[in-house]
Design a protein around this motif. Structure first.
Motif, PDB file in Angstrom:
ATOM      1  N   GLN A  27       0.916  -1.233  -0.115  1.00 29.93           N
ATOM      2  CA  GLN A  27      -0.054   0.530   0.429  1.00 29.93           C
ATOM      3  C   GLN A  27       0.750   0.948   0.260  1.00 29.93           C
ATOM      4  N   ARG A  28       1.873   1.167   0.658  1.00 32.24           N
ATOM      5  CA  ARG A  28       3.107   2.303   0.815  1.00 32.24           C
ATOM      6  C   ARG A  28       3.843   1.803   0.470  1.00 32.24           C
ATOM      7  N   GLY A  29       4.715   2.371  -0.372  1.00 33.66           N
ATOM      8  CA  GLY A  29       5.922   1.969  -0.724  1.00 33.66           C
ATOM      9  C   GLY A  29       6.433   3.138  -2.323  1.00 33.66           C
ATOM     10  N   PRO A  30       7.621   3.425  -2.085  1.00 26.25           N
ATOM     11  CA  PRO A  30       7.936   4.243  -3.369  1.00 26.25           C
ATOM     12  C   PRO A  30       7.786   3.238  -4.917  1.00 26.25           C
ATOM     13  N   ASN A  31       7.377   4.364  -5.888  1.00 23.09           N
ATOM     14  CA  ASN A  31       6.306   3.950  -7.003  1.00 23.09           C
ATOM     15  C   ASN A  31       7.284   3.155  -8.271  1.00 23.09           C
ATOM     16  N   TYR A  32       8.817   3.132  -7.167  1.00 19.64           N
ATOM     17  CA  TYR A  32      10.201   2.439  -8.078  1.00 19.64           C
ATOM     18  C   TYR A  32      10.156   1.166  -7.411  1.00 19.64           C
ATOM     19  N   TRP A  33       9.797   0.884  -6.417  1.00 19.30           N
ATOM     20  CA  TRP A  33      10.244  -0.607  -6.317  1.00 19.30           C
ATOM     21  C   TRP A  33       9.540  -1.639  -6.640  1.00 19.30           C
ATOM     22  N   VAL A  34      10.679  -2.345  -6.596  1.00 18.38           N
ATOM     23  CA  VAL A  34       9.722  -3.961  -7.924  1.00 18.38           C
ATOM     24  C   VAL A  34       9.647  -5.065  -6.487  1.00 18.38           C
ATOM     25  N   PRO A  35       8.329  -5.317  -7.143  1.00 16.29           N
ATOM     26  CA  PRO A  35       7.611  -5.642  -6.085  1.00 16.29           C
ATOM     27  C   PRO A  35       8.269  -7.036  -5.649  1.00 16.29           C
ATOM     28  N   MET A  36       7.789  -7.845  -4.152  1.00 13.40           N
ATOM     29  CA  MET A  36       9.054  -8.511  -3.998  1.00 13.40           C
ATOM     30  C   MET A  36       7.965  -9.480  -2.335  1.00 13.40           C
ATOM     31  N   ASP A  37       8.179 -10.327  -2.092  1.00 16.95           N
ATOM     32  CA  ASP A  37       8.060 -11.633  -1.217  1.00 16.95           C
ATOM     33  C   ASP A  37       8.212 -11.640  -0.033  1.00 16.95           C
ATOM     34  N   ILE A  38       8.152 -10.919   1.481  1.00 13.88           N
ATOM     35  CA  ILE A  38       8.565 -10.731   2.137  1.00 13.88           C
ATOM     36  C   ILE A  38       8.761 -11.886   3.203  1.00 13.88           C
ATOM     37  N   SER A  39       7.914 -12.760   2.686  1.00 15.41           N
ATOM     38  CA  SER A  39       7.403 -13.998   3.573  1.00 15.41           C
ATOM     39  C   SER A  39      10.011 -14.851   2.972  1.00 15.41           C
ATOM     40  N   ASP A  40      10.311 -14.540   1.893  1.00 12.01           N
ATOM     41  CA  ASP A  40      11.383 -14.444   1.633  1.00 12.01           C
ATOM     42  C   ASP A  40      12.284 -14.256   1.827  1.00 12.01           C
ATOM     43  N   THR A  41      12.574 -13.448   1.380  1.00 14.88           N
ATOM     44  CA  THR A  41      13.778 -11.861   1.772  1.00 14.88           C
ATOM     45  C   THR A  41      13.167 -10.087   2.727  1.00 14.88           C
ATOM     46  N   GLU A  42      14.001 -10.764   2.788  1.00 17.79           N
ATOM     47  CA  GLU A  42      14.103  -9.008   4.052  1.00 17.79           C
ATOM     48  C   GLU A  42      14.303  -8.123   3.344  1.00 17.79           C
ATOM     49  N   CYS A  43      14.781  -7.941   2.230  1.00 15.60           N
ATOM     50  CA  CYS A  43      15.121  -6.636   1.553  1.00 15.60           C
ATOM     51  C   CYS A  43      16.004  -7.488   0.041  1.00 15.60           C
ATOM     52  N   LYS A  44      15.843  -6.070  -0.907  1.00 11.34           N
ATOM     53  CA  LYS A  44      16.294  -6.789  -2.413  1.00 11.34           C
ATOM     54  C   LYS A  44      17.065  -5.653  -2.162  1.00 11.34           C
ATOM     55  N   ILE A  45      18.294  -6.066  -3.301  1.00  4.99           N
ATOM     56  CA  ILE A  45      19.421  -5.219  -3.764  1.00  4.99           C
ATOM     57  C   ILE A  45      19.556  -5.429  -5.111  1.00  4.99           C
ATOM     58  N   MET A  46      19.221  -3.792  -5.223  1.00  5.57           N
ATOM     59  CA  MET A  46      19.154  -4.203  -6.749  1.00  5.57           C
ATOM     60  C   MET A  46      20.193  -2.574  -7.613  1.00  5.57           C
ATOM     61  N   GLU A  47      20.922  -3.215  -8.331  1.00  5.91           N
ATOM     62  CA  GLU A  47      21.826  -1.930  -9.049  1.00  5.91           C
ATOM     63  C   GLU A  47      20.957  -1.061 -10.091  1.00  5.91           C
ATOM     64  N   VAL A  48      21.587   0.232  -9.775  1.00 14.46           N
ATOM     65  CA  VAL A  48      20.941   1.450 -10.387  1.00 14.46           C
ATOM     66  C   VAL A  48      21.316   1.265 -12.179  1.00 14.46           C
ATOM     67  N   ARG A  49      20.926   1.423 -13.177  1.00 11.86           N
ATOM     68  CA  ARG A  49      21.399   1.550 -13.992  1.00 11.86           C
ATOM     69  C   ARG A  49      22.619   2.587 -14.472  1.00 11.86           C
ATOM     70  N   GLN A  50      23.963   2.060 -15.408  1.00 11.65           N
ATOM     71  CA  GLN A  50      24.203   3.509 -15.243  1.00 11.65           C
ATOM     72  C   GLN A  50      23.904   4.363 -16.085  1.00 11.65           C
ATOM     73  N   PHE A  51      22.823   4.726 -17.079  1.00 10.47           N
ATOM     74  CA  PHE A  51      22.258   5.789 -18.021  1.00 10.47           C
ATOM     75  C   PHE A  51      21.314   5.638 -17.440  1.00 10.47           C
ATOM     76  N   SER A  52      21.104   5.840 -16.143  1.00  9.58           N
ATOM     77  CA  SER A  52      19.612   6.410 -15.816  1.00  9.58           C
ATOM     78  C   SER A  52      19.539   7.515 -15.230  1.00  9.58           C
ATOM     79  N   ALA A  53      18.506   8.706 -14.938  1.00 13.24           N
ATOM     80  CA  ALA A  53      18.324   9.721 -14.028  1.00 13.24           C
ATOM     81  C   ALA A  53      19.104   9.337 -12.867  1.00 13.24           C
ATOM     82  N   SER A  54      18.831   7.930 -12.504  1.00 11.96           N
ATOM     83  CA  SER A  54      19.244   7.917 -10.603  1.00 11.96           C
ATOM     84  C   SER A  54      20.370   8.051 -10.947  1.00 11.96           C
ATOM     85  N   PHE A  55      21.302   7.342 -11.361  1.00 15.17           N
ATOM     86  CA  PHE A  55      22.911   7.324 -11.476  1.00 15.17           C
ATOM     87  C   PHE A  55      23.011   8.586 -11.588  1.00 15.17           C
TER      88      PHE A  55
END
Length: 99
Positions: A27-55
């Motif tokens: 319900q509340r999370g940043p809109n750029y987050w990838v869906p994840m199942d928290i019963s499997d993993t507590e967190c996700k580490i994602m690489e920021v794409r090299q030519f993206s605006a975030s990078f």
């Protein structure tokens, strides 16, 4: 003398999990987050794409002479995000309460 009772026990406030529940349910999370199942993993580490605006934004913030940003990673942790939202709301309530 053998019977000791504990007096003045600290009353710890119960943990408020309402934002954690909202974040983990999607319900509340940043809109750029990838869906994840928290019963499997507590967190996700994602690489920021090299030519993206975030990078480019990160590169601009951390740019130093003689250094080059090679890679960047984003951590997606619903529990920490929920704690952040709760603390932010508490601070807002404190600031509006003081007028």
């Amino acid at each position: 003398m053998g019977d000791k009772t504990k007096t003045g026990a600290s009353k710890k406030k119960p943990v408020d999990n309402r934002f954690v529940r909202q974040v983990t349910s999607g319900q509340r999370g940043p809109n750029y987050w990838v869906p994840m199942d928290i019963s499997d993993t507590e967190c996700k580490i994602m690489e920021v794409r090299q030519f993206s605006a975030s990078f480019f934004e990160l590169d601009e913030k951390f740019r130093r002479p003689g250094l080059e940003l090679i890679s960047a990673y984003a951590v997606q942790n619903a529990f920490l995000w929920g704690q952040y939202l709760l603390r932010r709301e508490q601070l807002k309530m404190q600031l509006t309460g003081t007028g």
